[in-house]
Design a protein around this motif. Structure first.
Motif, PDB file in Angstrom:
ATOM      1  N   GLU A  51      38.266  36.668  44.925  1.00 33.76           N
ATOM      2  CA  GLU A  51      38.561  37.990  44.373  1.00 33.76           C
ATOM      3  C   GLU A  51      39.927  38.490  44.827  1.00 33.76           C
ATOM      4  N   LEU A  52      40.298  38.133  46.044  1.00 33.40           N
ATOM      5  CA  LEU A  52      41.596  38.550  46.549  1.00 33.40           C
ATOM      6  C   LEU A  52      42.733  37.845  45.827  1.00 33.40           C
ATOM      7  N   ALA A  53      42.652  36.524  45.694  1.00 27.21           N
ATOM      8  CA  ALA A  53      43.835  35.808  45.204  1.00 27.21           C
ATOM      9  C   ALA A  53      43.544  34.564  44.385  1.00 27.21           C
ATOM     10  N   GLY A  54      42.281  34.217  44.128  1.00 27.52           N
ATOM     11  CA  GLY A  54      42.007  32.921  43.536  1.00 27.52           C
ATOM     12  C   GLY A  54      41.514  32.905  42.112  1.00 27.52           C
ATOM     13  N   LYS A  55      41.165  34.063  41.556  1.00 29.39           N
ATOM     14  CA  LYS A  55      40.652  34.046  40.186  1.00 29.39           C
ATOM     15  C   LYS A  55      41.784  33.781  39.206  1.00 29.39           C
ATOM     16  N   THR A  56      41.426  33.237  38.032  1.00 26.38           N
ATOM     17  CA  THR A  56      42.441  32.851  37.059  1.00 26.38           C
ATOM     18  C   THR A  56      42.042  33.289  35.663  1.00 26.38           C
ATOM     19  N   ASP A  57      42.961  33.015  34.735  1.00 27.22           N
ATOM     20  CA  ASP A  57      42.758  33.258  33.314  1.00 27.22           C
ATOM     21  C   ASP A  57      42.436  34.722  33.059  1.00 27.22           C
ATOM     22  N   THR A  58      41.391  35.043  32.304  1.00 26.84           N
ATOM     23  CA  THR A  58      41.112  36.433  31.939  1.00 26.84           C
ATOM     24  C   THR A  58      40.511  37.226  33.089  1.00 26.84           C
ATOM     25  N   ASP A  59      40.034  36.550  34.117  1.00 25.01           N
ATOM     26  CA  ASP A  59      39.411  37.221  35.258  1.00 25.01           C
ATOM     27  C   ASP A  59      40.308  37.022  36.471  1.00 25.01           C
ATOM     28  N   PHE A  93      45.475  49.640  34.998  1.00 22.26           N
ATOM     29  CA  PHE A  93      45.263  49.472  36.433  1.00 22.26           C
ATOM     30  C   PHE A  93      43.783  49.334  36.785  1.00 22.26           C
ATOM     31  N   ASP A  94      42.918  49.330  35.780  1.00 15.30           N
ATOM     32  CA  ASP A  94      41.477  49.265  36.041  1.00 15.30           C
ATOM     33  C   ASP A  94      41.064  47.936  36.679  1.00 15.30           C
ATOM     34  N   ASP A  95      41.696  46.828  36.270  1.00 19.19           N
ATOM     35  CA  ASP A  95      41.260  45.523  36.762  1.00 19.19           C
ATOM     36  C   ASP A  95      41.465  45.392  38.269  1.00 19.19           C
ATOM     37  N   GLU A  96      42.661  45.754  38.755  1.00 20.26           N
ATOM     38  CA  GLU A  96      42.895  45.622  40.191  1.00 20.26           C
ATOM     39  C   GLU A  96      42.044  46.599  40.994  1.00 20.26           C
ATOM     40  N   TRP A  97      41.760  47.765  40.414  1.00 25.03           N
ATOM     41  CA  TRP A  97      40.887  48.747  41.066  1.00 25.03           C
ATOM     42  C   TRP A  97      39.468  48.183  41.197  1.00 25.03           C
ATOM     43  N   GLU A  98      38.989  47.585  40.116  1.00 25.29           N
ATOM     44  CA  GLU A  98      37.649  46.990  40.130  1.00 25.29           C
ATOM     45  C   GLU A  98      37.577  45.842  41.126  1.00 25.29           C
ATOM     46  N   GLU A  99      38.605  44.985  41.143  1.00 26.19           N
ATOM     47  CA  GLU A  99      38.608  43.876  42.094  1.00 26.19           C
ATOM     48  C   GLU A  99      38.563  44.396  43.526  1.00 26.19           C
ATOM     49  N   ALA A 100      39.337  45.442  43.809  1.00 20.47           N
ATOM     50  CA  ALA A 100      39.405  45.957  45.172  1.00 20.47           C
ATOM     51  C   ALA A 100      38.083  46.577  45.611  1.00 20.47           C
ATOM     52  N   TYR A 101      37.513  47.439  44.759  1.00 16.17           N
ATOM     53  CA  TYR A 101      36.339  48.204  45.175  1.00 16.17           C
ATOM     54  C   TYR A 101      35.018  47.523  44.822  1.00 16.17           C
ATOM     55  N   SER A 102      34.843  47.170  43.547  1.00 17.16           N
ATOM     56  CA  SER A 102      33.554  46.642  43.101  1.00 17.16           C
ATOM     57  C   SER A 102      33.303  45.227  43.599  1.00 17.16           C
ATOM     58  N   ASP A 103      34.366  44.535  43.971  1.00 23.50           N
ATOM     59  CA  ASP A 103      34.213  43.157  44.416  1.00 23.50           C
ATOM     60  C   ASP A 103      34.553  43.006  45.906  1.00 23.50           C
ATOM     61  N   ILE A 104      35.819  43.125  46.265  1.00 25.87           N
ATOM     62  CA  ILE A 104      36.242  42.778  47.627  1.00 25.87           C
ATOM     63  C   ILE A 104      35.604  43.675  48.677  1.00 25.87           C
ATOM     64  N   LEU A 105      35.815  44.992  48.581  1.00 28.21           N
ATOM     65  CA  LEU A 105      35.376  45.882  49.655  1.00 28.21           C
ATOM     66  C   LEU A 105      33.857  45.968  49.751  1.00 28.21           C
ATOM     67  N   ILE A 106      33.164  45.982  48.620  1.00 28.02           N
ATOM     68  CA  ILE A 106      31.700  46.061  48.679  1.00 28.02           C
ATOM     69  C   ILE A 106      31.120  44.748  49.204  1.00 28.02           C
ATOM     70  N   ASP A 107      31.722  43.624  48.843  1.00 31.11           N
ATOM     71  CA  ASP A 107      31.239  42.340  49.354  1.00 31.11           C
ATOM     72  C   ASP A 107      31.487  42.211  50.855  1.00 31.11           C
ATOM     73  N   ILE A 108      32.608  42.729  51.318  1.00 36.69           N
ATOM     74  CA  ILE A 108      32.874  42.706  52.760  1.00 36.69           C
ATOM     75  C   ILE A 108      31.879  43.587  53.495  1.00 36.69           C
ATOM     76  N   GLN A 109      31.558  44.744  52.922  1.00 29.44           N
ATOM     77  CA  GLN A 109      30.567  45.618  53.543  1.00 29.44           C
ATOM     78  C   GLN A 109      29.207  44.929  53.641  1.00 29.44           C
ATOM     79  N   THR A 110      28.897  44.088  52.662  1.00 31.75           N
ATOM     80  CA  THR A 110      27.642  43.328  52.701  1.00 31.75           C
ATOM     81  C   THR A 110      27.711  42.185  53.713  1.00 31.75           C
TER      82      THR A 110
END
Length: 568
Positions: A51-59, A93-110
């Motif tokens: 989620e930080l740096a490895g996803k490609t293409d449309t995601d 700017f929605d995609d980077e916001w979603e990656e930061a909050y809905s993916d990276i930060l919530i997964d780290i909290q888990t």
């Protein structure tokens, strides 16, 4: 009747519970919503890294999306927009916001409590480093954003944290990560995509990110003692320690190639992105010799210029009056086919002629003058990297701090530290692209050209009249070494801006950030530059506590000329 029904329901419930005793937990859990206890810390850590740096293409990943916009506004890539405000809508700017909050930060909290419970302290250390990097990046990019209330699932309107407080939180997370690395863990991560579970490298990254955070604040806070302590310790300063995500050449299931390779090496059909005329002009013409990195950074599909206005619409347009003599306009020589900053014209039939990304860092082709239309098997076939932090970035950052703050420069003088950064950039780019160079039987980068380039830069530095001019030399070379990392280029532009020379939209002059000869916008009155990026639509439309801001709202570390500790 009611009593009979209750007895029936109780009996059914008892039978159901008896059945549950012989059914495994795996069968009781939804595969789409596993309980936290059943989550593999290894898999979750891998997902965070992707989620930080490895996803490609449309995601695409957070880093890739943020880096792209930073590269656009700093003229690494061509920014499409008749004004700065028109270049990006909040929705973009929605995609980077979603990656930061809905993916990276919530997964780290888990992940962190799970890993702590299992004594997987290297897992928690890596997660905290990525959390710190994410918080620093959000603050750098947007300014004030939610964090302390953001991950509470019952709070639909989390308040924004002050960006300076986010910096303090990030540094605290880095300290906690260092403490975790010093604990005895039961097992190391099975597939660390950045450092293969090398704890020494992660510790060096922790120190380097702290150095970056302290130097970033040099206009508003005095961290000279902390900076010197970090410089005396272990930092990312060796090619093997680079903080990069490595893509592969695999095209399907999954397509793990570099996103820019996917977008631009489509096999006789499409090189989609425009390179910046300004950036290519610096590589071509800023020194008495062509920058040795140019054929690694850029790949030309043609080596001659067109005379067809249907292919390049600016050919029949005079150079705008607000452009200065040193501003490139419309086209460069020998087929370096890009666009000027802020051009918002339609797309002509030039997809098989425009210059595109080369072998570094995208994994594309080395330009040996072959002038062939891009194809999917060119160069490294997409096995590029996402350069989050390179060892030579550290040299440039130390040189900048040495000039601005009089902090230590272990390479010798500030000029020596600058030379070390240039040498490190050149050799890394050369070595990265060597397989593509060898496959073509090309000569590649020569040490004599590297030496000549460095000598010319250090002469410029020595002959500069004052520290402002000397900072301009450092910043320009840092900028040229940042190819592929628009995030740090965006930070560099704003951090080294002289606040006395602010943008004036009435006379067509750009902000005088460094490098000071940055190409002006195509329009004479393009509006305000992005001091911070726009808040995403997902944030401002759904959060009643989202603060209002404009493009001129500064991130705290940009400072103010009246209060700056170090005003250049």
């Amino acid at each position: 009747m009611k009593t009979t029904l209750n007895l029936f329901l109780i009996t059914v419930l008892a039978l159901f519970m008896m059945q549950c005793e012989v059914v495994s937990d795996d069968h009781l859990q939804s595969p789409n919503a596993p309980s936290p206890e059943s989550v593999s810390p290894d898999f979750l850590l891998n997902d965070i890294q992707l989620e930080l740096a490895g996803k490609t293409d449309t995601d695409e990943s957070m880093f890739h999306n943020m880096s792209e916009k930073g590269a656009d506004v700093t003229r690494m890539y061509q920014m499409f927009g008749a004004t700065y405000d028109a270049a990006y809508s909040p929705q973009l700017f929605d995609d980077e916001w979603e990656e930061a909050y809905s993916d990276i930060l919530i997964d780290i909290q888990t992940l962190i409590p799970l890993a702590n419970e299992r004594e997987l302290y290297t897992h928690t250390a890596i997660a905290r480093v990525i959390r710190a990097y994410t918080l620093l990046t959000l603050a750098d990019y947007f300014g004030d954003v939610p964090y302390s209330e953001a991950l509470d699932e019952s709070n639909f309107n989390p308040a924004a944290d002050d960006d300076a407080t986010l910096y303090q939180t990030a540094i605290s997370q880095l300290d906690s990560a260092a403490a975790d690395l010093n604990k005895d863990q039961l097992a190391l991560p099975s597939n660390d995509m950045f450092y293969d579970a090398n704890e020494d490298d992660w510790m060096k990254l922790i120190n380097t990110l702290k150095l970056k955070a302290y130097v970033q604040q040099r206009k508003v806070n005095d961290f000279r003692s902390e900076i010197n302590n970090l410089i005396a310790g272990e930092l990312i300063d060796d090619p093997e320690e680079a903080f990069v995500f490595r893509h592969s050449s695999n095209p399907t299931n999954p397509d793990s190639r570099h996103p820019y390779f996917i977008d631009n090496y489509q096999g006789q059909t499409d090189a989609g992105d425009y390179m910046s005329n300004y950036y290519m002009d610096l590589l071509l013409n800023d020194k008495s010799i062509t920058d040795p990195r140019l054929p690694y950074y850029m790949y030309r599909q043609v080596t001659s210029n067109t005379t067809d206005v249907n292919e390049k619409q600016c050919l029949n347009v005079s150079k705008p009056s607000h452009f200065r003599d040193f501003d490139p306009w419309c086209e460069l020589t020998n087929g370096y086919w890009g666009r000027d900053h802020g051009v918002a014209l339609g797309i002509p039939p030039d997809d098989q002629k425009k210059t595109t990304f080369g072998v570094y860092p995208v994994g594309g082709a080395y330009d040996n003058g072959q002038a062939e239309v891009v194809d999917t098997d060119f160069g490294l076939a997409g096995a590029g990297i996402q350069p989050l932090w390179m060892p030579f970035y550290t040299d440039f950052l130390i040189a900048e701090a040495g000039l601005a703050l009089n902090t230590d420069t272990p390479a010798g003088t500030v000029a020596d530290q600058l030379a070390a950064g240039i040498e490190g950039s050149m050799t890394y780019v050369r070595d990265f692209g060597q397989p593509a160079v060898d496959a073509q039987g090309a000569a590649g980068m020569q040490q004599g050209n590297i030496d000549s380039y460095i000598s010319e830069v250090t002469d410029r530095y020595s002959n500069a009249n004052n520290d402002t001019e000397r900072m301009s030399v450092i910043a320009r070379e840092f900028y040229l070494a940042l190819w592929g990392n628009g995030l740090e280029a965006y930070n560099l532009f704003r951090r080294t801006m002289n606040s006395n020379l602010a943008f004036d939209p009435t006379n067509g002059q750009e902000w005088r950030h460094f490098p000071r000869t940055v190409q002006v916008h195509r329009q004479s009155s393009p509006g305000e530059f992005y001091s911070t990026m726009k808040y995403p639509a997902a944030y401002i439309q759904r959060n009643n506590n989202a603060p209002s801001k404009s493009l001129t709202t500064k991130v705290f570390w940009m400072g103010d000329v009246s209060t700056d500790l170090f005003n250049f």
